[in-house]
Scaffold this active site. Structure first.
Site, PDB file in Angstrom:
ATOM      1  N   ASP A   1       0.857  -1.180   0.000  1.00 54.49           N
ATOM      2  CA  ASP A   1       0.000   0.000   0.000  1.00 54.49           C
ATOM      3  C   ASP A   1       0.896   1.233   0.000  1.00 54.49           C
ATOM      4  O   ASP A   1       2.090   1.160   0.333  1.00 54.49           O
ATOM      5  CB  ASP A   1      -0.905  -0.027   1.226  1.00 54.49           C
ATOM      6  CG  ASP A   1      -1.693   1.253   1.383  1.00 54.49           C
ATOM      7  OD1 ASP A   1      -2.413   1.626   0.441  1.00 54.49           O
ATOM      8  OD2 ASP A   1      -1.567   1.895   2.442  1.00 54.49           O
TER       9      ASP A   1
ATOM     10  N   ASP B   1      -0.299   5.111   0.856  1.00 50.39           N
ATOM     11  CA  ASP B   1      -0.557   6.144   1.860  1.00 50.39           C
ATOM     12  C   ASP B   1      -0.555   5.552   3.262  1.00 50.39           C
ATOM     13  O   ASP B   1      -1.322   4.641   3.585  1.00 50.39           O
ATOM     14  CB  ASP B   1      -1.916   6.801   1.595  1.00 50.39           C
ATOM     15  CG  ASP B   1      -1.953   7.477   0.234  1.00 50.39           C
ATOM     16  OD1 ASP B   1      -1.031   8.236  -0.075  1.00 50.39           O
ATOM     17  OD2 ASP B   1      -2.903   7.207  -0.531  1.00 50.39           O
TER      18      ASP B   1
ATOM     19  N   ASP C   1      -1.734  -0.485   6.000  1.00 53.12           N
ATOM     20  CA  ASP C   1      -1.831   0.257   7.262  1.00 53.12           C
ATOM     21  C   ASP C   1      -3.250   0.508   7.708  1.00 53.12           C
ATOM     22  O   ASP C   1      -3.460   1.074   8.780  1.00 53.12           O
ATOM     23  CB  ASP C   1      -1.100   1.605   7.136  1.00 53.12           C
ATOM     24  CG  ASP C   1      -1.890   2.605   6.325  1.00 53.12           C
ATOM     25  OD1 ASP C   1      -2.110   3.730   6.811  1.00 53.12           O
ATOM     26  OD2 ASP C   1      -2.296   2.263   5.192  1.00 53.12           O
TER      27      ASP C   1
END
Length: 482
Positions: free
Chosen positions: A12, A14, A164
Site C-alpha cells: 500500500d 498512503d 496500514d
C-alpha cells in the site's frame, strides 16, 4: 518446514510507505470544515477520493465531483510539499530488490497522486503500480491486489501485502495474500494469516517469508490389499510417495503393517488403526484420533504439528457393496433405488463426521481423505449420492472439485486405472468414477490432482505394473496459515 515461496511483496502507499495518511486526514478536515472524529475513520482512511467526496457531499450539500476535484488537488499539493517515507520503507524496498523479489504499489489513490509519490520514492523500486484508476472496484474489494498479481504473474497465496488500514487489509486478505499490517492512524487486530507490527523498521525479506502460509500436501491412497497384487510393491509405494511430494498420506487397505513399514522406510511418523487404515506423516503426530481398533471399514485420524500450527487428518474406507455405479450402468436403477443402496455408507460417513466433531480442537483445520466407494453428487446427477452430500453439509469442501469445478472437463476418475472392463468377463466397460476424495474444512486449496505412475497394464496382468494399486491416488496442496 516448508512454507510457500515468496513470489512478490505488494505495498500500500498512503500511510504504509509514505506518511501521507495524516496529510489526507488534514485535507479532508479542511474540506469538511470541521475536525474529524473516530466515527469518521471508515469513510476517510483507505478509501478512494470518490468515496470520501460522496460522503462529504451528503453533509455539505456540495456536488461530489467538485469535492473530489478539490480533495485531489489539495492532497497532491501536500504530497509534493511534504511526503516523507516511513522509517524502514526504502531500506526494505532496496533489500527486496537485492534478493530479486518483485514489488508492486497497490493504492486506492488516483494515478496522479500515485505518480507523485512514485517520483519521491523512486519509481524504479516497483515493477508494477495499481491505482484507483486501474480497476473497476478498489479497496476493500480484492481487485487491486488481484490486478497486481496478474501483472506480476504471481499467485496471491505466495505474496505478502503490507497495509496500514483495515480497508486495505480486507482487500489484501480477500485476494488471498498474507498480510503485514503497520497501522498508521487506526489500530488493526492480529489474526491467523495477519501479522501486526508498529512499523517497517527491522522488517527484512526473511521476516516477510516467515509470514507466508505453510504448504501442506495431503494424499489419499488405497493400497489394494497392501499392494500385494504387484511385485516389489513396497519399493514402488515408497517411490510413488517420495515423487508425489506428499507431507501426509491417508491409507486404506494397509493389510495391517503397511503404514508402519512405509513410515519406517521414509523416516516418517505413523498411526495404524485396525487392519485396514493408517496415516503416515513427515510432520510429528501429536494425537491419535478415533478408535484404534476400528473395523475393516470406518475411519481413524491424527493431529499433526506443522510448525506452530496443527491440522487433523482422518482417513476413511467405506463399504464397497452394493456399488452405485454398477447399479446405474448395468441395471439402470432409478435414482431412489441408487440412493437407497447408499444407506450403509451414509451411516458410516455420519459416524465418521461425529467422531471428527468430537475430536476437533478450536481453530484446527480438518482433512478427511479416503476411498468412499461412491461417486460425488458434484459429478453425477443421476442420483442424490448422499454420502458426499453429508460431508458437504458438515462443512467439508471437496478439494479436487474446488480446484477443478467442471466435472465434464476434469472428471478426475480414481476407479480404476487397471479395470477398463468389468471383472465378470462380460466385456462391459467398467464405470470410471471419482470415488477417492480429499475433503477439508479450514484450509485453502492451492492445487489438487490425481496420480497414477507409469502405464498400468489391465487386470489380471498387473504383477509388473509400476503403479501398485487399483485406485488412483488424489493429492491436494493446501496453504495452512503460519
Amino acid at each position: 518446514m516448508t512454507r510457500l515461496p515468496l513470489q512478490a511483496v505488494l505495498f500500500d502507499m498512503d500511510g504504509t510507505l509514505v506518511d501521507t495518511e495524516r496529510l489526507w486526514w488534514e485535507v479532508v478536515e479542511h474540506v469538511a470544515g470541521r475536525p474529524l472524529t473516530e466515527a469518521d475513520r471508515p469513510q476517510v482512511l483507505g478509501r478512494p477520493v470518490e468515496h470520501t467526496a460522496a460522503w462529504l457531499a451528503e453533509a455539505t450539500r456540495t456536488p461530489a465531483a467538485r469535492l473530489a476535484e478539490t480533495l485531489h488537488r489539495q492532497f497532491a499539493d501536500r504530497v509534493r510539499a511534504g511526503a516523507v517515507p516511513r522509517p524502514g520503507a526504502l531500506e526494505l524496498l532496496d533489500a527486496l530488490a537485492r534478493e530479486g523479489v518483485p514489488t508492486a504499489l497497490v493504492t486506492a489513490s488516483s494515478r496522479a497522486v500515485a505518480d507523485t509519490v512514485l517520483a519521491a520514492l523512486g519509481a524504479h523500486r516497483f515493477a508494477v503500480s495499481v491505482t484507483a484508476d486501474d480497476t473497476e472496484r478498489t479497496k476493500p474489494a480484492p481487485d487491486p491486489y488481484l490486478a497486481a498479481c496478474r501483472a506480476l504473474g504471481v499467485d496471491p497465496a505466495h505474496c505478502v501485502a503490507v497495509e496500514d488500514t483495515a480497508t486495505g487489509v480486507a482487500s489484501a486478505e480477500a485476494a488471498g495474500c498474507a498480510v503485514l499490517a503497520v497501522p498508521s492512524l487506526a489500530p488493526i487486530d492480529p489474526v491467523p494469516g495477519r501479522t501486526v507490527l508498529e512499523g517497517l523498521d527491522d522488517v527484512t525479506p526473511e521476516r516477510l517469508r516467515g509470514l507466508l502460509p505453510y504448504r501442506l500436501r495431503i494424499m489419499t491412497w488405497n493400497l489394494w490389499y497392501g499392494g500385494t497384487k504387484v511385485r516389489d510393491h513396497r519399493a514402488k509405494q515408497i517411490k510413488a510417495i517420495k515423487e508425489s511430494g506428499a507431507d501426509v498420506v491417508g491409507l486404506q487397505e494397509t493389510y495391517g503393517t503397511a503404514a508402519e513399514e512405509l513410515a519406517d522406510a521414509l523416516g516418517w511418523h505413523h498411526h495404524s488403526a485396525g487392519e485396514n487404515l493408517g496415516v503416515i506423516s513427515r510432520h510429528p503426530i501429536t494425537h491419535r484420533l478415533g478408535d484404534p481398533d476400528v473395523g475393516f471399514y470406518g475411519a481413524a485420524g491424527v493431529r499433526v504439528r506443522v510448525g506452530d500450527r496443527a491440522a487433523d487428518v482422518w482417513t476413511a474406507h467405506l463399504a464397497p457393496e452394493p456399488y452405485g455405479p454398477y447399479g446405474a450402468a448395468f441395471h439402470r436403477l432409478p435414482a431412489e433405488e441408487l440412493a437407497a443402496q447408499e444407506e450403509e455408507r451414509l451411516a458410516q460417513m455420519r459416524d465418521t463426521l461425529q467422531r471428527i466433531g468430537r475430536s476437533r480442537a478450536p481453530g484446527v483445520p480438518v482433512v478427511l481423505v479416503g476411498d468412499l466407494n461412491c461417486p460425488s453428487h458434484l459429478d453425477r446427477q443421476d442420483a442424490p449420492w448422499p454420502v458426499t452430500r453429508a460431508a458437504e453439509d458438515a462443512g467439508l469442501g471437496d478439494s479436487y472439485r474446488q480446484a477443478h469445478p467442471d466435472p465434464v472437463r476434469d472428471p478426475g476418475p480414481t476407479w480404476s486405472p487397471v479395470h477398463s472392463e468389468h471383472e465378470d468377463g462380460s466385456g462391459r466397460p467398467e464405470p470410471q468414477d471419482r470415488i477417492d476424495f480429499v475433503l477439508h474444512r479450514g484450509l485453502t486449496v492451492l492445487d489438487s490432482r490425481t496420480l497414477v505412475t507409469g502405464r498400468p497394464r489391465p487386470w489380471p496382468d498387473v504383477a509388473d505394473n509400476d503403479w501398485p494399486s487399483d485406485h488412483a491416488a488424489v493429492i491436494t496442496t493446501f496453504s495452512l496459515p503460519g
